[in-house]
Design a protein around this motif. Structure first.
Motif, PDB file in Angstrom:
ATOM      1  N   THR A   4       3.284  16.032   1.774  1.00  0.00           N
ATOM      2  CA  THR A   4       2.694  14.985   2.627  1.00  0.00           C
ATOM      3  C   THR A   4       3.745  13.978   3.067  1.00  0.00           C
ATOM      4  OG1 THR A   4       0.708  15.102   1.324  1.00  0.00           O
ATOM      5  CG2 THR A   4       0.940  13.176   2.726  1.00  0.00           C
ATOM      6  N   PRO A   7      10.668  11.084   0.940  1.00  0.00           N
ATOM      7  CA  PRO A   7      11.444   9.861   1.148  1.00  0.00           C
ATOM      8  C   PRO A   7      12.601  10.082   2.111  1.00  0.00           C
ATOM      9  CG  PRO A   7      11.124  10.293  -1.192  1.00  0.00           C
ATOM     10  CD  PRO A   7      10.638  11.506  -0.462  1.00  0.00           C
ATOM     11  N   ASN A  56       7.913  -4.518  -6.112  1.00  0.00           N
ATOM     12  CA  ASN A  56       7.048  -3.474  -5.524  1.00  0.00           C
ATOM     13  C   ASN A  56       5.864  -4.124  -4.811  1.00  0.00           C
ATOM     14  OD1 ASN A  56       4.738  -3.728  -7.421  1.00  0.00           O
ATOM     15  ND2 ASN A  56       6.167  -2.900  -8.912  1.00  0.00           N
ATOM     16  N   LEU A  61       1.228  -8.180  -3.976  1.00  0.00           N
ATOM     17  CA  LEU A  61      -0.174  -8.603  -3.827  1.00  0.00           C
ATOM     18  C   LEU A  61      -0.520  -9.637  -4.900  1.00  0.00           C
ATOM     19  CD1 LEU A  61      -1.853  -5.123  -3.140  1.00  0.00           C
ATOM     20  CD2 LEU A  61      -1.876  -7.072  -1.568  1.00  0.00           C
ATOM     21  N   THR A  84      -4.895  -1.914  -4.052  1.00  0.00           N
ATOM     22  CA  THR A  84      -5.541  -3.046  -3.384  1.00  0.00           C
ATOM     23  C   THR A  84      -6.582  -3.672  -4.321  1.00  0.00           C
ATOM     24  OG1 THR A  84      -5.297  -1.803  -1.329  1.00  0.00           O
ATOM     25  CG2 THR A  84      -6.665  -3.788  -1.236  1.00  0.00           C
TER      26      THR A  84
END
Ligand code: T4K
Length: 356
Positions: A4, A7, A56, A61, A84
């Motif tokens: 998928t 890097p 990271n 967040l 999330t």
């Protein structure tokens, strides 16, 4: 084998020119010179101020929530990567979901205001697959209800809307620079704050609570980006135009072959595309599973980003029907800079034609 994501590795010699500077100075972390250079270059690349690089995207967040004082309940999207929601739970914040729009896959602004209650302090919408949310609608509701907005912009590197960076939206926007992202620092992330004072608070937070004079202040942790991460980030940034150009070619090749046979994400017409992902939505989960099996048997490893819908795992039995429906039927196809046209055609043929 076609994965998928793969890097992007810059030419080794180019990376070594940055690493040589680390060896020359013997400075490995703690506000190093490569980190400062990368901060400046990303700031001008995006056209933003108040950017903080961290270790990271998940930490980014968490730091953003703390720096802005989010607590209680925060409204977020159930259609996203686990980070999330888990970043909220890790900070002791209750995630309350707002379902997504069935075409854009972003938070459905029409449902946002109804979900607000007395415990709500903020919202964490996601620019999913780099597709800009309805930032004006969200801003209006946030202002009316005094909510802070932290955009999870993990997928939105380089995206612009109405000719400015998408990272200017909200009180903060968070990027992920993980190895699998179109731009990366091996592991890494960044926060762009609207307010310079909040940035200063966050700078202390990522350095044990110390200010620039090394005096201890408020709460802190260690979320600093090191010089080897910054070296990779500088080398990848040198090649970013080439990376974007190639991803655009791949993305458009998929689009032209698959648009009549699958539901594709409806992009925000005012936003640019960074070609981060190519999601296709099947009629039903059965069709997805049999195609995925076929792809795997031909060495194509696609990913069910984002499955399962997060409301099936986290939160207190909230049921988000649209997110569950899309999560059950969506597959992300391989997109990376050195994928060949021939490989894209193979993937499309496998999706469009049966084996017989
Ligand atoms: N918010 C959102 C919306 C996010 O999508 C993410 C992360 C975050 C927040 C948190 O940001 P970070 O804390 O991660 O900075 C990957 C990434 O690890 C993750 O960063 C990303 N989102 C997520 C969408 O994808 P996995 O578990 O799918 O990764 P993995 O190991 O299965 O690798 C994916 C593909 O890349 C495979 O085909 C294998 C290939 N690969 C992977 C690595 C690490 C390689 O070829 N080489 C490699 O070195 O999570």
């Amino acid at each position: 084998m076609i994965l998928t994501g793969k890097p992007y590795l810059p030419e080794r010699k180019k990376l070594e020119t940055y690493i040589d500077r680390i060896y020359d100075q013997c400075w490995l972390t703690n506000d190093g010179f490569l980190l400062r250079e990368l901060t400046d270059r990303l700031s001008s690349y995006f056209g933003v101020s108040n950017i903080l690089l961290v270790t990271n995207g998940t930490f980014a967040l968490q730091i953003a929530y703390r720096a802005l004082g989010l607590d209680g309940t925060v409204l977020t999207s159930p259609f996203s990567f686990a980070a999330t929601t888990t970043s909220l739970e890790w900070e002791g914040i209750h995630p309350k979901y707002v379902d997504i729009d069935s075409e854009t896959f972003c938070m459905d602004t029409r449902l946002l205001e109804k979900a607000i209650d007395s415990e709500t302090t903020g919202a964490v919408p996601v620019h999913v697959y780099g597709n800009p949310c309805d930032i004006e609608g969200i801003q209006a509701i946030a202002e009316k209800n005094r909510l802070k907005v932290v955009y999870d912009a993990a997928h939105a590197f380089g995206v612009r809307i109405d000719d400015r960076s998408i990272l200017c939206a909200g009180d903060a926007s968070v990027l992920s620079f993980h190895a699998t992202k179109l731009y990366h620092t091996i592991e890494g992330g960044a926060i762009v704050f609207r307010d310079a004072q909040v940035l200063e608070r966050a700078k202390g937070m990522i350095n044990f609570g110390m200010n620039s004079e090394k005096n201890l202040g408020g709460p802190g942790t260690n979320a600093k980006m090191n010089e080897f991460q910054a070296a990779m980030g500088l080398a990848v940034l040198d090649d970013i135009d080439l990376i974007m150009e190639r991803r655009s070619e791949i993305w458009h090749r998929y689009e032209s072959r698959l648009k009549d046979s699958f539901q594709l994400q409806r992009r925000n017409p005012n936003g640019t595309n960074n070609y981060a992902y190519f999601p296709v939505v099947f009629q039903d989960e059965e069709a997805l599973l049999s195609t995925d099996k076929k792809l795997t048997s031909h060495g194509v490893i696609s990913r069910r980003y984002f499955h399962p819908s997060l409301d099936t795992v986290y939160g207190d039995n909230q049921i988000m029907p649209v997110s569950r429906s899309i999560a059950g039927r969506v597959l992300c196809l391989p997109v990376y800079a050195d994928l060949t046209d021939g490989q894209v055609e193979v993937v499309c043929d496998l999706l469009l034609f049966s084996d017989d």
